[in-house]
Scaffold this active site. Structure first.
Site, PDB file in Angstrom:
ATOM      1  CG  HIS A 523      40.924 -78.665 -21.093  1.00  0.00           C
ATOM      2  ND1 HIS A 523      41.227 -79.821 -20.424  1.00  0.00           N
ATOM      3  CD2 HIS A 523      39.574 -78.533 -20.982  1.00  0.00           C
ATOM      4  CE1 HIS A 523      40.122 -80.359 -19.931  1.00  0.00           C
ATOM      5  NE2 HIS A 523      39.099 -79.587 -20.254  1.00  0.00           N
ATOM      6  CG  HIS A 528      37.378 -75.971 -17.356  1.00  0.00           C
ATOM      7  ND1 HIS A 528      36.616 -76.750 -16.506  1.00  0.00           N
ATOM      8  CD2 HIS A 528      37.748 -76.783 -18.371  1.00  0.00           C
ATOM      9  CE1 HIS A 528      36.528 -77.978 -16.983  1.00  0.00           C
ATOM     10  NE2 HIS A 528      37.199 -78.024 -18.124  1.00  0.00           N
ATOM     11  CG  HIS A 714      34.859 -78.540 -22.562  1.00  0.00           C
ATOM     12  ND1 HIS A 714      34.232 -79.713 -22.204  1.00  0.00           N
ATOM     13  CD2 HIS A 714      35.896 -78.389 -21.694  1.00  0.00           C
ATOM     14  CE1 HIS A 714      34.843 -80.239 -21.157  1.00  0.00           C
ATOM     15  NE2 HIS A 714      35.855 -79.465 -20.832  1.00  0.00           N
ATOM     16  CG  ASN A 718      37.492 -82.938 -21.711  1.00  0.00           C
ATOM     17  OD1 ASN A 718      38.420 -82.834 -20.920  1.00  0.00           O
ATOM     18  ND2 ASN A 718      36.451 -83.727 -21.470  1.00  0.00           N
ATOM     19  CB  ILE A 867      34.207 -83.783 -17.199  1.00  0.00           C
ATOM     20  CG1 ILE A 867      35.180 -84.752 -16.542  1.00  0.00           C
ATOM     21  CG2 ILE A 867      34.447 -83.761 -18.699  1.00  0.00           C
ATOM     22  CD1 ILE A 867      34.927 -85.002 -15.094  1.00  0.00           C
TER      23      ILE A 867
END
Length: 867
Positions: A523, A528, A714, A718, A867
């Site tokens: 993640h 990110h 993602h 997530n 997010i």
């Protein structure tokens, strides 16, 4: 007087003889009739979103606009001709669908001469005392042609910025095809974003909220030396020992620990360039959703009034854990926030949160893993199914050879292969492994110093004839010390008795390891962190007029802002991940160690599946691979999404680049790719696996990987977190006890009450409450999210051909949606629902209206990592 000057005088003379009017607006269906030489007064509009502290409209007289021609050059400046200034006039209010925010509509009038040409940029000046969020604009010429501008940026007061804000239209040009009127503006804007036109961009200068400079930095802001030496962390990046992707430089004031580190802000206010900051709606919803977490992001001592019990204690029963989701507890949270949060937050934030509480009661819904059966998380088949269709389905691998480093006797495995020999099972792809051993083993002695009990683990599974995975064995290892040998224990499934209880403890340790890898690597690091350098390079090297910038920008929306917030809440020293994961204070160091293995060319789905042995190459397949496990929901749905994205990207690139030479000669594109490799991911600049962006195929592959990672990848890892991780016994974040060994005091405690021992092994009340709140926040979609196959505005690019192809891309995604639902209804595909009866929809694109997807939906693929 040269020819250019003569031509300029002729045009000025011509402009004085004839004038026309161009109107500026956002959405306007006026169709003015324009006659040559006739002056017209045309109305226009701007849409500006108001924040909570802007209760009334901004006086339009404080906002002025000037328009640049994109086709006619001013002989004096060498840039496009510039219109006179005009001020805005308020013209009404538009309510948003959710009723929370409002957008003010403004009129404007601008007079230009007939030879002004086609508008392609505008300057806007804010002389008001506060910033405002400009959504978009458009300019309608006298022949009814509308020029669109997608702005989506904060515009700050001129007193702070010292310059007007420039916006370009949605027209795209590769550098060599840029109209002469825009060349200098294009160059100057890129220099401004790199800080080359800002005298205040020195290394020691603190960044201001209104700044728009994009520069790289290392992860030197994770420490918190003001709290003591135990909160110091190594700097990540620009080091052979701690390599890492670069982040955006925020340049806050240096901390007491020295100039290499940055001090840490204490709330949501952190510098990111104004184009990267959340919209008012987004920030409002994020704060609202974070109320759950804010009530928990405190010390255990401060949280005692909330929980009415000692936070360090474990839960007494599984039913006790369900109190996390009770209505009475939620009421206690709300009351506690009102009474105690003012001690923790600035007063302006407190007032906003109190308003949010009134409009949105606190609640923690029952996670989906409990919706059908409160005990299904104990089921072995569900344990295996989640490795294929849960919230982390990207770590499992198919074995071609049995690992020689394993301490398990292969004959023990062969006894559980339902009649297959081990060589047969390996040859036919029936043996799988979830491996959390080699990378974790060297760190265990440090991890297990602070009340955490972690093993390195290997989990072996067998593919049954019905397509589901049956766990066969779990191997748990501990390293030795200078005085003792290492320990390796093996556990096998059992239906009842002590062996079944021990097996359940072993599965919890496996899930704790998988959660660490999920959060820190799959993640955080692989989406990110690794994407952020691509964003910085895009802003610094590709003009907003560049087609590749236009293609990628929707997939970069809000990522740098959410990453900046993560550095002050989640991944910092003493942050949420350190407090809740078994990796504790070495979490980011572990992430750095595994970045050493990261390869950009392996981030695409087909390459990843091949690497894990889950697929083989197949040139006759659209995706280029053939799945070896047909009932693998993540891979099956993901490959269809991958193919659709790649086809769309290929069509897009082929429209702007007619041959490979046009790619090689694109100076902005080559500068962009070079900066990504040598600076953004500079610790890997010598790697030979980087693509050379010199052909259409290499460009398409690179862009497809980027879009896949930022959107579908993602989404898959997530937005299902609360459904599975929201009930910690299913996927604990850490374990506080080892699996007891026979003959020890702990084993006696275990025999007395196995369930109680299991609960004491899990995180305590405070930690468990914290992770439940965190996963609730991370798994929620916000109402202003833009989804794959959708765009923020209908005129997002000034090309009818591209818009038509994008419409086809959206239709392809709709067809994929239908096939996903069809597969979910197929009783033969048992991994689509499994014992938990949870449909696999994490890669369901959901191209419907955004309002229907807000909250915990477990479906929908947002365009970006927001997010």
């Amino acid at each position: 007087m040269n020819n250019n000057e003569m031509e300029g005088l002729k045009r000025v003379s011509s402009m004085r003889r004839c004038s026309n009017v161009v109107k500026t607006k956002i959405v306007n269906n006026l169709n003015p009739i324009c006659h040559a030489g006739q002056q017209l007064t045309l109305k226009g509009k701007f849409f500006i979103t108001l924040t909570q502290d802007q209760r009334k409209s901004i006086p339009g007289k404080f906002i002025s606009v000037q328009i640049y021609s994109g086709t006619e050059v001013d002989p004096i400046t060498g840039k496009g001709k510039l219109s006179e200034k005009a001020v805005l006039k308020h013209d009404g209010t538009k309510k948003h669908d959710n009723g929370d925010a409002k957008t003010m509509i403004y009129k404007i009038r601008i007079n230009v001469y007939s030879h002004f040409g086609t508008p392609r940029a505008f300057l806007i000046q804010n002389r008001y005392k506060k910033r405002f969020f400009l959504q978009s604009a458009s300019i309608e010429t006298c022949n009814n042609h509308i020029i669109h501008f997608d702005c989506n940026s904060w515009v700050y007061p001129i007193k702070k910025t010292k310059s007007d804000r420039l916006f370009f239209s949605n027209a795209c040009y590769i550098p060599s095809e840029t109209p002469r009127a825009l060349m200098e503006l294009r160059k100057e804007e890129l220099e401004r974003l790199r800080g080359e036109r800002d005298v205040n961009s020195s290394e020691s200068e603190e960044r201001k909220e209104w700044g728009r400079i994009y520069e790289y930095d290392c992860y030197n802001d994770l420490s918190d030396p003001e709290k003591g030496a135990e909160y110091l962390r190594p700097i990540l990046g620009a080091s052979w020992l701690y390599p890492y992707p670069r982040r955006l430089r925020t340049a806050r004031k240096p901390s007491a620990s020295g100039p290499a580190n940055e001090s840490r802000p204490r709330n949501f206010e952190i510098y990111v360039p104004s184009d990267e900051r959340f919209s008012p709606n987004k920030m409002k919803e994020l704060k609202s959703n974070s109320i759950h977490a804010l009530a928990h992001f405190l010390s255990p001592k401060a949280a005692e009034p909330l929980l009415h019990q000692q936070c360090s204690k474990s839960f007494e029963s599984f039913e006790d854990i369900l109190d996390l989701f009770s209505a009475s507890r939620n009421q206690r949270i709300e009351g506690w926030v009102r009474d105690n949060l003012n001690k923790m937050l600035p007063i302006q934030n407190l007032e906003e949160i109190i308003r949010l509480i009134k409009n949105k009661p606190l609640e923690l819904p029952i996670p989906e893993i409990l919706s059908e059966n409160a005990w299904v998380w104990k089921d072995d088949i569900e344990f295996g199914r989640q490795m294929l269709a849960g919230t982390h389905p990207i770590k499992i691998q198919c074995l071609k050879t049995f690992p020689t480093q394993s301490s398990i006797n292969p004959s023990f495995i062969e006894q559980r292969l339902e009649g297959w020999t081990l060589p047969q099972a390996l040859k036919h792809g029936r043996l799988f492994m979830l491996d959390h051993h080699e990378y974790l083993y060297p760190f265990l002695n440090r991890i297990n110093l602070n009340g955490v009990c972690a093993y390195a683990s290997r989990t072996f599974l067998f593919l049954r004839s019905d397509g589901m995975l049956k766990p066969m064995a779990i191997e748990l290892s501990l390293p030795g010390s200078s005085l003792s040998k290492g320990i390796c224990r093996v556990f096998f499934p059992a239906k009842q008795g002590i062996e079944a209880a021990l097996w359940q403890l072993a599965k919890a340790h496996v899930q704790a390891n998988d959660t660490v890898y999920h959060q820190l690597i799959s993640h955080w690091l692989h989406t990110h962190a690794v994407v952020e350098p691509f964003i910085i390079a895009t802003k610094r090297r590709l003009s907003v007029m560049h087609p590749i910038h236009r293609l990628l920008n929707p997939h970069f929306k809000d990522t740098m802002h959410i990453n900046a917030l993560a550095r002050i809440i989640l991944i910092n020293s003493g942050g949420v991940l350190e407090r809740t994961l078994s990796s504790g204070e070495i979490s980011m160091q572990l992430s750095s160690e595994l970045y050493k293995e990261w390869r950009f060319d392996e981030q695409g789905l087909p390459a990843d599946l091949i690497k894990r042995g889950m697929a083989i190459k197949d040139e006759n397949s659209q995706s280029g691979v053939q799945l070896l496990l047909q009932d693998y929901p993540y891979a099956t749905d993901g490959l269809e999404i991958w193919v659709a994205i790649k086809k769309w990207v290929k069509d897009f690139c082929s429209f702007y680049y007619k041959d490979d030479e046009s790619i090689r000669s694109d100076v902005e594109l080559q500068s962009w790719w070079s900066e990504i490799r040598t600076i953004g991911h500079g610790d890997k600049h010598n790697e030979t696996w980087w693509y050379q962006i010199d052909t259409t195929s290499s460009l398409v592959e690179s862009l497809t990987i980027l879009i896949w990672v930022a959107s579908a990848q993602h989404a898959a890892i997530n937005f299902g977190q609360y459904a599975y991780n929201g009930y910690p016994p299913n996927r604990p974040t850490l374990c506080k006890k080892f699996v007891p060994m026979e003959g020890t005091i702990q084993f006696g405690e275990f025999l007395k009450d196995p369930d109680k021992y299991f609960l004491k092994m899990l995180p305590n009340r405070f930690e468990m409450s914290l992770v439940v709140a965190l996963f609730d926040v991370l798994s929620r979609h916000t109402s202003d999210e833009v989804y794959l196959g959708c765009q923020l505005s209908p005129g997002w690019i000034d090309s009818e051909s591209i818009q038509n192809r994008f419409a086809e891309f959206k239709e392809e995604l709709k067809e994929i949606q239908a096939r996903i639902l069809e597969r979910n209804r197929d009783p033969k595909l048992k991994n689509r629902r499994g014992p938990a009866k949870i449909d696999y929809t994490l890669l369901y694109p959901d191209t419907s209206s955004s309002w229907s997807r807000t909250g915990l939906t477990c479906r929908g693929i947002p365009n970006s990592i927001s997010i």
